[in-house]
Design a protein around this motif. Structure first.
Motif, PDB file in Angstrom:
ATOM      1  N   TYR A  51      -3.586   9.729   0.766  1.00  0.00           N
ATOM      2  CA  TYR A  51      -2.468   9.205  -0.024  1.00  0.00           C
ATOM      3  C   TYR A  51      -1.145   9.858   0.366  1.00  0.00           C
ATOM      4  CZ  TYR A  51      -5.972   7.107  -3.126  1.00  0.00           C
ATOM      5  OH  TYR A  51      -7.007   6.361  -3.643  1.00  0.00           O
ATOM      6  N   ARG A  52      -1.206  11.113   0.789  1.00  0.00           N
ATOM      7  CA  ARG A  52       0.028  11.786   1.222  1.00  0.00           C
ATOM      8  C   ARG A  52       0.540  11.222   2.542  1.00  0.00           C
ATOM      9  NH1 ARG A  52      -2.571  16.498  -0.846  1.00  0.00           N
ATOM     10  NH2 ARG A  52      -3.266  17.121   1.245  1.00  0.00           N
ATOM     11  N   ARG A  53      -0.354  10.690   3.346  1.00  0.00           N
ATOM     12  CA  ARG A  53       0.030  10.203   4.671  1.00  0.00           C
ATOM     13  C   ARG A  53       0.317   8.701   4.699  1.00  0.00           C
ATOM     14  NH1 ARG A  53      -1.125  13.416   9.137  1.00  0.00           N
ATOM     15  NH2 ARG A  53      -2.085  15.428   8.641  1.00  0.00           N
ATOM     16  N   PHE A  54      -0.363   7.929   3.862  1.00  0.00           N
ATOM     17  CA  PHE A  54      -0.289   6.472   3.964  1.00  0.00           C
ATOM     18  C   PHE A  54       0.020   5.868   2.601  1.00  0.00           C
ATOM     19  CE2 PHE A  54      -3.466   8.005   7.060  1.00  0.00           C
ATOM     20  CZ  PHE A  54      -2.798   7.661   8.229  1.00  0.00           C
ATOM     21  N   SER A  55       0.933   4.908   2.609  1.00  0.00           N
ATOM     22  CA  SER A  55       1.358   4.287   1.359  1.00  0.00           C
ATOM     23  C   SER A  55       0.394   3.212   0.872  1.00  0.00           C
ATOM     24  CB  SER A  55       2.752   3.675   1.536  1.00  0.00           C
ATOM     25  OG  SER A  55       2.722   2.650   2.533  1.00  0.00           O
ATOM     26  N   SER A  56      -0.457   2.717   1.762  1.00  0.00           N
ATOM     27  CA  SER A  56      -1.366   1.636   1.400  1.00  0.00           C
ATOM     28  C   SER A  56      -2.486   1.556   2.428  1.00  0.00           C
ATOM     29  CB  SER A  56      -0.621   0.291   1.361  1.00  0.00           C
ATOM     30  OG  SER A  56      -0.170  -0.047   2.670  1.00  0.00           O
ATOM     31  N   ARG A  57      -3.475   0.740   2.114  1.00  0.00           N
ATOM     32  CA  ARG A  57      -4.562   0.495   3.060  1.00  0.00           C
ATOM     33  C   ARG A  57      -4.023  -0.142   4.330  1.00  0.00           C
ATOM     34  NH1 ARG A  57      -9.318  -3.920   2.392  1.00  0.00           N
ATOM     35  NH2 ARG A  57      -7.511  -5.251   2.072  1.00  0.00           N
ATOM     36  N   ALA A  58      -3.093  -1.092   4.196  1.00  0.00           N
ATOM     37  CA  ALA A  58      -2.503  -1.732   5.368  1.00  0.00           C
ATOM     38  C   ALA A  58      -1.783  -0.716   6.241  1.00  0.00           C
ATOM     39  CB  ALA A  58      -1.540  -2.833   4.934  1.00  0.00           C
ATOM     40  N   ASP A  59      -1.055   0.195   5.615  1.00  0.00           N
ATOM     41  CA  ASP A  59      -0.344   1.243   6.355  1.00  0.00           C
ATOM     42  C   ASP A  59      -1.332   2.077   7.163  1.00  0.00           C
ATOM     43  OD1 ASP A  59       1.760   2.893   7.165  1.00  0.00           O
ATOM     44  OD2 ASP A  59       1.578   4.186   5.412  1.00  0.00           O
ATOM     45  N   MET A  60      -2.462   2.414   6.579  1.00  0.00           N
ATOM     46  CA  MET A  60      -3.479   3.222   7.245  1.00  0.00           C
ATOM     47  C   MET A  60      -4.102   2.471   8.420  1.00  0.00           C
ATOM     48  SD  MET A  60      -6.628   5.195   5.338  1.00  0.00           S
ATOM     49  CE  MET A  60      -7.299   3.681   4.629  1.00  0.00           C
ATOM     50  N   VAL A  61      -4.365   1.180   8.235  1.00  0.00           N
ATOM     51  CA  VAL A  61      -4.963   0.382   9.300  1.00  0.00           C
ATOM     52  C   VAL A  61      -3.973   0.170  10.443  1.00  0.00           C
ATOM     53  CG1 VAL A  61      -5.896  -1.898   9.882  1.00  0.00           C
ATOM     54  CG2 VAL A  61      -6.636  -0.737   7.797  1.00  0.00           C
ATOM     55  N   ILE A  62      -2.725  -0.102  10.121  1.00  0.00           N
ATOM     56  CA  ILE A  62      -1.704  -0.259  11.164  1.00  0.00           C
ATOM     57  C   ILE A  62      -1.648   0.977  12.043  1.00  0.00           C
ATOM     58  CG2 ILE A  62       0.794  -0.375  11.563  1.00  0.00           C
ATOM     59  CD1 ILE A  62       0.917  -2.172   9.033  1.00  0.00           C
ATOM     60  N   ASP A  63      -1.629   2.148  11.425  1.00  0.00           N
ATOM     61  CA  ASP A  63      -1.520   3.401  12.172  1.00  0.00           C
ATOM     62  C   ASP A  63      -2.705   3.610  13.104  1.00  0.00           C
ATOM     63  OD1 ASP A  63      -0.275   6.267  12.392  1.00  0.00           O
ATOM     64  OD2 ASP A  63      -2.399   6.593  11.956  1.00  0.00           O
ATOM     65  N   ALA A  64      -3.893   3.243  12.663  1.00  0.00           N
ATOM     66  CA  ALA A  64      -5.093   3.501  13.461  1.00  0.00           C
ATOM     67  C   ALA A  64      -5.392   2.415  14.479  1.00  0.00           C
ATOM     68  CB  ALA A  64      -6.304   3.659  12.532  1.00  0.00           C
ATOM     69  N   PHE A  65      -5.097   1.189  14.113  1.00  0.00           N
ATOM     70  CA  PHE A  65      -5.565   0.052  14.904  1.00  0.00           C
ATOM     71  C   PHE A  65      -4.582  -0.372  15.987  1.00  0.00           C
ATOM     72  CE2 PHE A  65      -5.385  -4.635  15.272  1.00  0.00           C
ATOM     73  CZ  PHE A  65      -6.584  -4.846  15.923  1.00  0.00           C
ATOM     74  N   ILE A  66      -3.314  -0.582  15.627  1.00  0.00           N
ATOM     75  CA  ILE A  66      -2.392  -1.232  16.554  1.00  0.00           C
ATOM     76  C   ILE A  66      -2.031  -0.353  17.749  1.00  0.00           C
ATOM     77  CG2 ILE A  66      -0.089  -2.220  16.783  1.00  0.00           C
ATOM     78  CD1 ILE A  66      -0.515  -3.548  14.096  1.00  0.00           C
ATOM     79  N   PRO A  67      -1.619   0.905  17.563  1.00  0.00           N
ATOM     80  CA  PRO A  67      -1.314   1.707  18.760  1.00  0.00           C
ATOM     81  C   PRO A  67      -2.513   1.853  19.688  1.00  0.00           C
ATOM     82  CG  PRO A  67      -0.426   2.748  16.795  1.00  0.00           C
ATOM     83  CD  PRO A  67      -1.308   1.638  16.321  1.00  0.00           C
ATOM     84  N   HIS A  68      -3.718   1.860  19.128  1.00  0.00           N
ATOM     85  CA  HIS A  68      -4.928   1.992  19.939  1.00  0.00           C
ATOM     86  C   HIS A  68      -5.116   0.795  20.865  1.00  0.00           C
ATOM     87  CE1 HIS A  68      -9.437   2.169  20.480  1.00  0.00           C
ATOM     88  NE2 HIS A  68      -9.096   3.392  20.763  1.00  0.00           N
ATOM     89  N   ARG A  69      -4.718  -0.391  20.405  1.00  0.00           N
ATOM     90  CA  ARG A  69      -4.869  -1.607  21.213  1.00  0.00           C
ATOM     91  C   ARG A  69      -3.700  -1.824  22.176  1.00  0.00           C
ATOM     92  NH1 ARG A  69      -9.156  -1.051  19.305  1.00  0.00           N
ATOM     93  NH2 ARG A  69     -10.568  -2.617  18.417  1.00  0.00           N
ATOM     94  N   PHE A  70      -2.558  -1.215  21.879  1.00  0.00           N
ATOM     95  CA  PHE A  70      -1.358  -1.464  22.678  1.00  0.00           C
ATOM     96  C   PHE A  70      -0.851  -0.205  23.374  1.00  0.00           C
ATOM     97  CE2 PHE A  70      -1.581  -4.940  19.736  1.00  0.00           C
ATOM     98  CZ  PHE A  70      -1.054  -6.027  20.420  1.00  0.00           C
ATOM     99  N   ALA A  71      -1.740   0.728  23.636  1.00  0.00           N
ATOM    100  CA  ALA A  71      -1.309   1.998  24.225  1.00  0.00           C
ATOM    101  C   ALA A  71      -0.929   1.856  25.692  1.00  0.00           C
ATOM    102  CB  ALA A  71      -2.415   3.043  24.070  1.00  0.00           C
ATOM    103  N   THR A  72      -1.630   1.014  26.412  1.00  0.00           N
ATOM    104  CA  THR A  72      -1.393   0.863  27.852  1.00  0.00           C
ATOM    105  C   THR A  72      -1.422  -0.614  28.225  1.00  0.00           C
ATOM    106  OG1 THR A  72      -3.769   1.064  28.311  1.00  0.00           O
ATOM    107  CG2 THR A  72      -2.456   3.088  28.422  1.00  0.00           C
ATOM    108  N   PRO A  73      -0.709  -1.006  29.290  1.00  0.00           N
ATOM    109  CA  PRO A  73      -0.765  -2.408  29.723  1.00  0.00           C
ATOM    110  C   PRO A  73      -2.168  -2.767  30.193  1.00  0.00           C
ATOM    111  CG  PRO A  73       0.451  -1.081  31.305  1.00  0.00           C
ATOM    112  CD  PRO A  73       0.202  -0.203  30.119  1.00  0.00           C
TER     113      PRO A  73
END
Length: 197
Positions: A51-73
Motif C-alpha cells: 500500500y505504501r508503494r502502489f495506489s491501486s491494483r492497477a498501479d501495481m500491475v502496470i509497474d510489474a507488467f508493462i516495463p517487463h514487456r517493453f524493456a527491449t526492442p
C-alpha cells in the motif's frame, strides 16, 4: 525450524520480488485474480508495504507488467524498411500473449487519467523510439526521402499496433501485418518523407 518472518531486503531487491510475484499471480489467476493479499503472500512481504508503494491494483500491475514487456526492442534493425517494420510489429505480437491482452484490457477498465498517461509513457514512448530507429536506418539506406518522419506518422503506426494487439485480437489468432505494412505504412512513410514538389 524455519523462521517464517520475512527477511529484510534492500528496496531494489524487495521491489523486484514484488514485480515477480505480480507476474506470477497474473500467470496463475489472470488480471481479475490479482490481489494485494496474494502478491504480499507470494513476495513474502506485507500488505502495508504494498500500500505504501502502489495506489491501486492497477498501479501495481502496470509497474510489474508493462516495463517487463517493453524493456527491449523485439527485433534488430537491418535498414530494410518493410523487413524491419514487419519484424517490429510481429515481434511485439509474439511478445504479447493472449493472457497479456486480457491483462491490458483489464487495465483499461480500471485506470484513471494519470495511469493512462503512465501506461503511454511506458509503452508507446518505447515503440516510437524503436520506430524512429527503423525509419532512420531506412532513410540512411535510401529507402525514404530526405524529409524527417514526423512524430504523427510514428504515432499512426503505434495506433495500428495497439488496435491489432488489444482490440482486434481474438484468442488463438495472430495479427496479420503484411497487408497493412505493404498497403498503408510503407506508402505513408515514403509519402511523408518525399522531397517537396
Amino acid at each position: 525450524m524455519t523462521d517464517a518472518t520475512p527477511r529484510r531486503r534492500r528496496d531494489a531487491e524487495l521491489l523486484e520480488a514484488i514485480r515477480e510475484s505480480v507476474r506470477a499471480e497474473l500467470a496463475e489467476f489472470g488480471f481479475a485474480g490479482v490481489t494485494f493479499e496474494g502478491v504480499a503472500r507470494r513476495a513474502q512481504t506485507s500488505k502495508p508495504v504494498l500500500y505504501r508503494r502502489f495506489s491501486s491494483r492497477a498501479d501495481m500491475v502496470i509497474d510489474a507488467f508493462i516495463p517487463h514487456r517493453f524493456a527491449t526492442p523485439p527485433a534488430a534493425v537491418t535498414g530494410d524498411l518493410r523487413t524491419d517494420l514487419l519484424a517490429l510489429l510481429n515481434g511485439m505480437a509474439a511478445r504479447i500473449s493472449p493472457a497479456d491482452v486480457a491483462t491490458m484490457r483489464g487495465l483499461i477498465g480500471e485506470v484513471d487519467e494519470a495511469h493512462i498517461e503512465r501506461v503511454g509513457a511506458l509503452t508507446f514512448t518505447h515503440l516510437e523510439e524503436w520506430l524512429r530507429d527503423v525509419t532512420d536506418a531506412a532513410a540512411a539506406a535510401g529507402e525514404l526521402g530526405p524529409t524527417p518522419v514526423p512524430a504523427a506518422a510514428l504515432r499512426v503506426i503505434v495506433a495500428v499496433l495497439r488496435h491489432e494487439l488489444i482490440f482486434s485480437r481474438t484468442s488463438g489468432t495472430e495479427p496479420q501485418f503484411a497487408a497493412v505494412v505493404d498497403g498503408a505504412l510503407v506508402p505513408m512513410l515514403r509519402a511523408v518523407t518525399a522531397p517537396p514538389a
